[in-house]
Motif scaffolding. Structure first.
Motif, short mmCIF file in Angstrom:
data_model
loop_
_atom_site.label_atom_id
_atom_site.label_comp_id
_atom_site.label_asym_id
_atom_site.label_seq_id
_atom_site.Cartn_x
_atom_site.Cartn_y
_atom_site.Cartn_z
N ALA A 162 0.84 -1.00 -0.11
CA ALA A 162 0.10 0.08 0.16
C ALA A 162 1.18 1.26 0.50
CB ALA A 162 -1.47 0.04 1.16
N PRO A 163 0.37 2.64 -0.52
CA PRO A 163 0.94 3.41 -0.38
C PRO A 163 1.51 4.39 1.09
CG PRO A 163 -1.32 4.05 -1.64
CD PRO A 163 -1.02 2.35 -1.43
N ALA A 164 1.87 5.12 1.45
CA ALA A 164 2.15 4.76 2.74
C ALA A 164 1.73 6.46 2.72
CB ALA A 164 4.33 5.76 3.01
N THR A 165 0.36 6.55 3.54
CA THR A 165 -0.75 7.87 3.65
C THR A 165 -0.36 7.48 5.99
OG1 THR A 165 -1.90 5.52 3.70
CG2 THR A 165 -1.46 6.96 1.59
N ALA A 166 -1.20 8.53 6.11
CA ALA A 166 -1.46 8.41 7.48
C ALA A 166 -2.10 6.66 7.59
CB ALA A 166 -1.82 9.52 7.54
N GLU A 167 -2.99 6.87 7.27
CA GLU A 167 -4.07 5.64 7.33
C GLU A 167 -3.30 4.60 7.28
OE1 GLU A 167 -6.55 5.86 3.77
OE2 GLU A 167 -7.76 4.63 4.96
#
Ligand SMILES: O=CC(=O)O
Length: 322
Positions: A212-217
């Motif tokens: 998954a991409p690096a996000t706050a989630e």
């Protein structure tokens, strides 16, 4: 969006890359390659002249975007764009693009390479052979396991996750996935994947792969609690971003043999990664090399050039992320 589409002689700055030629781009734009080792001050002093920026590893923060008074587009040279302040770019009308097509196959390849290497104890064998020790593979502890019939849990079912699923399927693996959105049923069927809640993925998978991409989630999605749901025989594979794993918790789990091992291509800190991993024999470590193939590196430069030309010359933003 900032004015001036269909520009001629657009000025493009290429930052943080070792290349010194971009023929596709140089045909239609005036291209400047930032000096090797240029620091932030150099960019702050010079960025104001440019319409576009291609950035390798250079972090593009608010200060830099403010210095880029004429900037209309910034292109990353990979799929990840967590080094670019996309929200601030959007607020300034600056397009941000990435290069997903060039990295999906090599990154999925790296995830599957780590999966095979962990399964077949490649790091151990290689290390022992180099010490001139021909291990007795009649002993159970020196035997690997086959991925065939095992369960792969993919966290993040974008292009890389889907490519990885296709490789795993040819190896006869069962594939679970968790994603922000469940895929349409016909796509799930075509890929041979089943959507499950994250807790089920963690507890059922023999291999957990982060894609998954690096996000706050996704920050620290693999923490103490997540690791404690994994089976003691399961492996963690991370080829996405280090921020998704609480490394202190992972080190505890690996040292305590609460999971079988990990294949790590990305780290919370790079390049100054946590050296405690080097002491463990149940990990395989690679230097953020998911897209490090000659083919991918050539392709990504073309894709980034195409992002710039499409927008500045043809007026059509492609691979836009904001
Ligand atoms: O890390 C590599 C990428 O973001 O493509």
């Amino acid at each position: 969006m900032r004015e001036m589409l269909k520009m001629e002689n657009a000025k493009v700055l290429v930052a943080g890359l070792a290349v010194r030629q971009l023929p596709e781009l140089e045909k239609v734009c005036e291209v400047t390659f930032a000096p090797a080792g240029a620091g932030k001050d150099w960019y702050l002093a010079n960025l104001g002249d440019f319409d576009a920026l291609i950035t390798g590893k250079l972090p593009v923060d608010q200060e830099l975007l403010d210095a880029g008074k004429k900037l209309k587009i910034v292109s990353a040279t990979g799929v990840g764009y967590d080094h670019i302040d996309v929200d601030y770019a959007s607020s300034q009308g600056i397009i941000v693009s990435n290069c997903p097509a060039s990295v999906m196959q090599p990154t999925a390849e790296m995830a599957f390479t780590l999966l095979l290497a962990l399964s077949r104890k490649l790091a151990l064998y290689n290390q022992e052979m180099r010490q001139e020790n021909f291990l007795d593979t009649g002993l159970l502890e020196n035997q690997g396991q086959s991925p065939v019939g095992k369960t792969l849990g993919i966290f993040g079912m974008g292009r890389i996750g889907k490519t990885l699923a296709s490789y795993a399927r040819t190896f006869g693996m069962n594939i679970l996935y968790h994603n922000r959105h469940q895929l349409p049923e016909d796509e799930e069927r075509a890929l041979g994947v089943s959507y499950v809640p994250l807790a089920d993925l963690l507890s059922q998978a023999d291999y957990v792969s982060l894609n998954a991409p690096a996000t706050a989630e996704t920050y620290h999605v693999i923490d103490e609690a997540a690791l404690s749901m994994m089976q003691p025989t399961a492996f963690l594979i991370n080829t996405s971003r280090g921020s998704q794993v609480d490394e202190a918790a992972l080190l505890r789990a690996l040292k305590g043999k609460r999971i079988a091992g990990a294949g790590l291509d990305v780290f919370e800190e790079e390049p100054d990664f946590n050296k405690e991993f080097c002491q463990l024999d149940n990990v395989i470590l690679t230097p953020h090399a998911g897209s490090a193939t000659r083919e991918s590196r050539r392709s990504v430069l073309k894709e980034a050039s195409h992002n710039i030309v499409s927008f500045l010359v043809d007026g059509v933003p492609v691979n836009r992320v904001n």
